[in-house]
Design a protein around this motif. Structure first.
Motif, short mmCIF file in Angstrom:
data_model
loop_
_atom_site.label_atom_id
_atom_site.label_comp_id
_atom_site.label_asym_id
_atom_site.label_seq_id
_atom_site.Cartn_x
_atom_site.Cartn_y
_atom_site.Cartn_z
N VAL A 1 -6.51 66.19 -1.51
CA VAL A 1 -7.60 65.21 -1.64
C VAL A 1 -8.90 66.00 -1.57
CG1 VAL A 1 -8.75 63.26 -0.55
CG2 VAL A 1 -6.26 63.33 -0.66
N ILE A 2 -9.71 65.91 -2.65
CA ILE A 2 -10.90 66.75 -2.76
C ILE A 2 -12.11 65.90 -3.13
CG2 ILE A 2 -11.88 68.80 -3.87
CD1 ILE A 2 -8.86 69.36 -4.76
N PRO A 3 -12.97 65.57 -2.15
CA PRO A 3 -14.18 64.81 -2.49
C PRO A 3 -15.21 65.70 -3.20
CG PRO A 3 -14.15 65.33 -0.15
CD PRO A 3 -12.86 65.85 -0.72
N GLU B 1 -2.70 58.51 13.46
CA GLU B 1 -2.33 59.67 14.29
C GLU B 1 -3.48 60.66 14.35
OE1 GLU B 1 1.20 61.75 13.16
OE2 GLU B 1 2.42 59.93 13.24
N ARG B 2 -4.21 60.74 13.23
CA ARG B 2 -5.31 61.70 13.18
C ARG B 2 -6.40 61.18 12.27
NH1 ARG B 2 -5.31 67.33 10.52
NH2 ARG B 2 -7.25 68.21 11.32
N CYS B 3 -7.65 61.26 12.74
CA CYS B 3 -8.82 60.90 11.93
C CYS B 3 -9.52 62.21 11.57
CB CYS B 3 -9.77 60.00 12.70
SG CYS B 3 -9.04 58.40 13.13
N ILE B 4 -9.83 62.40 10.30
CA ILE B 4 -10.35 63.68 9.83
C ILE B 4 -11.66 63.46 9.11
CG2 ILE B 4 -9.80 65.76 8.48
CD1 ILE B 4 -6.84 64.16 8.54
N LEU B 5 -12.69 64.21 9.50
CA LEU B 5 -13.97 64.13 8.81
C LEU B 5 -14.03 65.28 7.80
CD1 LEU B 5 -17.40 63.37 10.46
CD2 LEU B 5 -17.18 64.88 8.50
N ILE B 6 -14.10 64.94 6.52
CA ILE B 6 -14.28 65.97 5.50
C ILE B 6 -15.55 65.67 4.70
CG2 ILE B 6 -11.85 66.58 5.30
CD1 ILE B 6 -11.67 64.91 2.77
N GLU B 7 -16.12 66.71 4.13
CA GLU B 7 -17.33 66.57 3.33
C GLU B 7 -17.08 67.05 1.91
OE1 GLU B 7 -21.32 67.15 5.37
OE2 GLU B 7 -20.05 68.58 6.43
N ASP B 8 -18.08 66.85 1.05
CA ASP B 8 -17.96 67.23 -0.35
C ASP B 8 -17.47 68.67 -0.49
OD1 ASP B 8 -19.02 64.76 -0.84
OD2 ASP B 8 -21.01 65.48 -1.43
N GLY B 9 -16.45 68.85 -1.35
CA GLY B 9 -15.95 70.18 -1.64
C GLY B 9 -14.81 70.64 -0.75
N GLU B 10 -14.63 70.01 0.41
CA GLU B 10 -13.55 70.43 1.31
C GLU B 10 -12.21 69.90 0.80
OE1 GLU B 10 -15.57 71.22 5.59
OE2 GLU B 10 -14.95 69.16 5.25
N VAL B 11 -11.18 70.71 0.92
CA VAL B 11 -9.85 70.35 0.42
C VAL B 11 -8.99 69.92 1.61
CG1 VAL B 11 -7.79 71.16 -0.78
CG2 VAL B 11 -10.05 72.03 -1.45
N LEU B 12 -8.46 68.70 1.51
CA LEU B 12 -7.53 68.20 2.53
C LEU B 12 -6.13 68.21 1.92
CD1 LEU B 12 -7.23 66.85 5.38
CD2 LEU B 12 -7.33 64.65 4.19
N THR C 1 -4.23 68.81 6.67
CA THR C 1 -4.95 70.02 7.09
C THR C 1 -6.05 70.36 6.10
OG1 THR C 1 -2.80 70.83 7.86
CG2 THR C 1 -4.61 72.40 7.85
N LYS C 2 -7.22 70.70 6.64
CA LYS C 2 -8.29 71.22 5.78
C LYS C 2 -7.98 72.67 5.45
CE LYS C 2 -12.01 69.66 8.27
NZ LYS C 2 -13.47 69.42 8.51
N THR C 3 -7.94 73.00 4.14
CA THR C 3 -7.47 74.33 3.76
C THR C 3 -8.48 75.16 2.97
OG1 THR C 3 -6.47 73.42 1.76
CG2 THR C 3 -5.05 73.60 3.71
N GLY C 4 -9.70 74.72 2.87
CA GLY C 4 -10.66 75.53 2.12
C GLY C 4 -11.69 74.66 1.42
N LYS C 5 -12.42 75.29 0.51
CA LYS C 5 -13.48 74.56 -0.21
C LYS C 5 -13.42 74.89 -1.69
CE LYS C 5 -17.34 73.24 1.39
NZ LYS C 5 -18.71 73.02 1.86
#
Length: 557
Positions: free
Chosen positions: A12-14, A414-425, A433-437
């Motif tokens: 998932v990539i915003p 189970e888990r709430c995750i804050l991701i921003e533009d460009g981050e890869v979930l 898991t966040k794995t990069g940008k």
């Protein structure tokens, strides 16, 4: 055999909308297939001088263009469809949307001469379809626009639910309420990830339904002594229909003024969302043919846009919309942050016309309701869907953070995750898991074009010019001898100093710079220009404390 451990992970990539309001764009990837949810724009902040719109950077999609299977639109607001023309010029893939949304999109693509080459595919709420490995289920939601959907995306890894913009309205004026049942069924089936609208996450309670404004609007219609000018967002089809119903009930004819109001009403009539009684609508040129108390003028420009119909009427500069003493002007909308100055300036002008102005000032009775879910509705959705993982979307960083607090209070994800533009979930059935940008950011567009991209350096130059002004030094040089001919001409713009004294000294500095330069330097115009610029800049800053843009121009004679 492929030994890549991540081959079966869902990504998932915003690309926009997580860290700002607007520019909503979300990529979902499984192996070699990508779908994109929404393709929005954002209107520029004040410091983006001369920029008309801002769209997401789609470098990631262009780098993987062979994998992109389509763009799915949740609804027809600009922050969800406004970036389409720009994206489709570089990446012409199928576009999926509901009937009303695609009608909006058609007009936008036609304006940019992109409609003929576009592949627009209608999706119907409740009817599932496949795109590659993804099974898509559009689910009816309610919002301030009609024909809006959330998207349940079933993947080999699990089900993702993207809410789009929504509020839970079970008495929607169009008879198409929020589909709670489908969300409950998804909850029973199991949801891996919920992506939920954060816009109103800091508002407690529930957002009122669209019909909640009727009592107060009815009262305003009954008390208006003369003409009633009614302004709302042109996309608020429910509000437009309600205003027409009330006008008919109170014996008023309705005139539509403003291109966006005309367009939205025409589309809504064509698709059956608005059915005004015969004879209710009159042409704007007929307004003066009826007594003032028998007219309702529906007019665009609720945010005080400089060239909008209402802004022009407020300064008595509109051919048909003449606002006179005793007329009522109703702004059935909210003040969008950033627009306060233009809106209140317009309201001041309306008061100068001795009009009665009613706007969202916190007084008793609702004249506007939000289209976004408040805290209790957000919790209700989480309770219905029971997602394993949760990610807030659509909002500034503070909204995303606050939304995580709301979601955590339900104790369900189970888990709430804050991701921003460009981050890869990356997700599988048991982990997120966040794995990069990837490359992300903003693309600045000038003049409403799809191609006039503005670089950051241009914005920096515009800002510099607006704050410090310009000093232009025009120097004539004999190309045979390399000597200066006559004296330099100094031109200043937006730079208030004792011009005569500064100009005389600047000429001396230019002459000294040329005299102390070697013959080799004089043959290199670029080098000479840079030396003159540096010397003039140093002098001006030392003597005035100002840092204008200094531009030497060399004329060969």
């Amino acid at each position: 055999m492929n030994n890549d451990k991540n081959v079966d992970k869902l990504k998932v990539i915003p690309l926009g909308g997580l860290g700002e309001f607007g520019m909503n764009c979300m990529a979902i990837r499984y192996k070699d297939d990508i779908i994109v949810i929404d393709a929005g724009l954002m209107f520029p902040e004040d410091e983006l001088l001369g920029v008309d719109i801002v769209v997401p950077d789609i470098t990631y999609l262009l780098e993987n263009r062979a994998m992109v299977r389509g763009i799915l639109l949740t609804h027809g607001h600009e922050d969800h469809i406004g970036g389409l023309p720009r994206i489709l010029t570089e990446l012409n893939v199928p576009v999926y949307g509901t009937e009303f949304t695609l009608t909006y999109v058609e007009g936008k693509l036609e304006e940019h001469k992109l409609l003929d080459g576009a592949d627009l595919i209608e999706m119907v709420p409740g009817e599932r379809f496949n795109i590659g490995p993804f099974n898509i289920q559009p689910i009816r939601v309610t919002h301030s626009l009609v024909d809006c959907v959330a998207l349940a995306v079933r993947t080999p890894v699990g089900t993702i639910v993207h809410t789009g913009d929504f509020k839970i309205d079970l008495s929607s004026p169009d008879g198409k309420p929020f589909d709670l049942h489908s969300f409950a069924e998804l909850g029973k089936e199991g949801v891996l990830l919920l992506l939920q609208d954060s816009t109103n996450c800091d508002r407690p309670g529930y957002t009122p339904g669209e019909l909640a404004v009727r009592p107060r609007l009815d009262e305003i219609f009954s008390r208006a002594k003369r003409r009633l000018f009614f302004s709302c967002f042109s996309s608020s089809i429910h509000r437009i229909k309600l205003a027409m119903d009330l006008a008919h009930q109170h014996g008023r004819k309705v005139a539509l003024i403003g291109r966006s109001m005309d367009n939205a009403t025409e589309i809504a009539q064509d698709l059956g969302y608005i059915n005004p009684p015969e004879g209710l609508l009159i042409h704007s040129g007929q307004i003066r043919d009826f007594p003032p108390e028998k007219v309702c003028v529906m007019i665009s420009g609720t945010q005080g846009e400089p060239m909008s119909a209402l802004s022009r009427a407020a300064v008595d500069n509109h051919k048909h919309a003449k606002i006179e003493a005793g007329d009522t002007v109703l702004l059935s909308s909210r003040v969008i942050p950033g627009n306060e100055k233009s809106i209140f300036s317009m309201i001041d002008h309306l008061y100068r016309r001795n009009a009665k102005v009613i706007y969202d000032d916190g007084a008793s009775g609702l004249i506007h309701v939000s289209g976004h879910a408040s805290q209790e509705e957000l919790r209700l959705m989480i309770n219905l869907l029971r997602p394993k993982f949760f990610v807030p979307v659509h909002g500034d960083y503070r909204h995303l953070t606050r939304h995580i607090e709301v979601a955590t209070s339900t104790t369900i994800p189970e888990r709430c995750i804050l991701i921003e533009d460009g981050e890869v979930l990356e997700l599988d059935a048991n982990s997120a898991t966040k794995t990069g940008k990837v490359t992300s950011g903003r693309v600045l567009i000038d003049s409403g074009s799809t191609s006039d991209v503005i670089e950051d350096i241009i914005i920096r130059d515009r800002k510099h010019l607006s704050e410090a002004g310009l000093v232009l030094a025009i120097i004539s040089i004999d190309k045979m001898t390399g000597r200066q001919e006559g004296t330099a001409e100094i031109v200043t713009r937006g730079f208030a100093v004792n011009e005569e004294g500064m100009h005389a000294e600047a000429r001396k500095i230019i002459q000294r710079t040329l005299e102390t330069s070697s013959d080799e330097e004089k043959r290199d115009w670029m080098l000479i220009k840079e030396k003159i610029r540096a010397d003039l800049k140093r002098y001006i800053q030392k003597n005035t404390g100002r840092r204008p843009m200094v531009m030497p121009v060399i004329l060969e004679i």
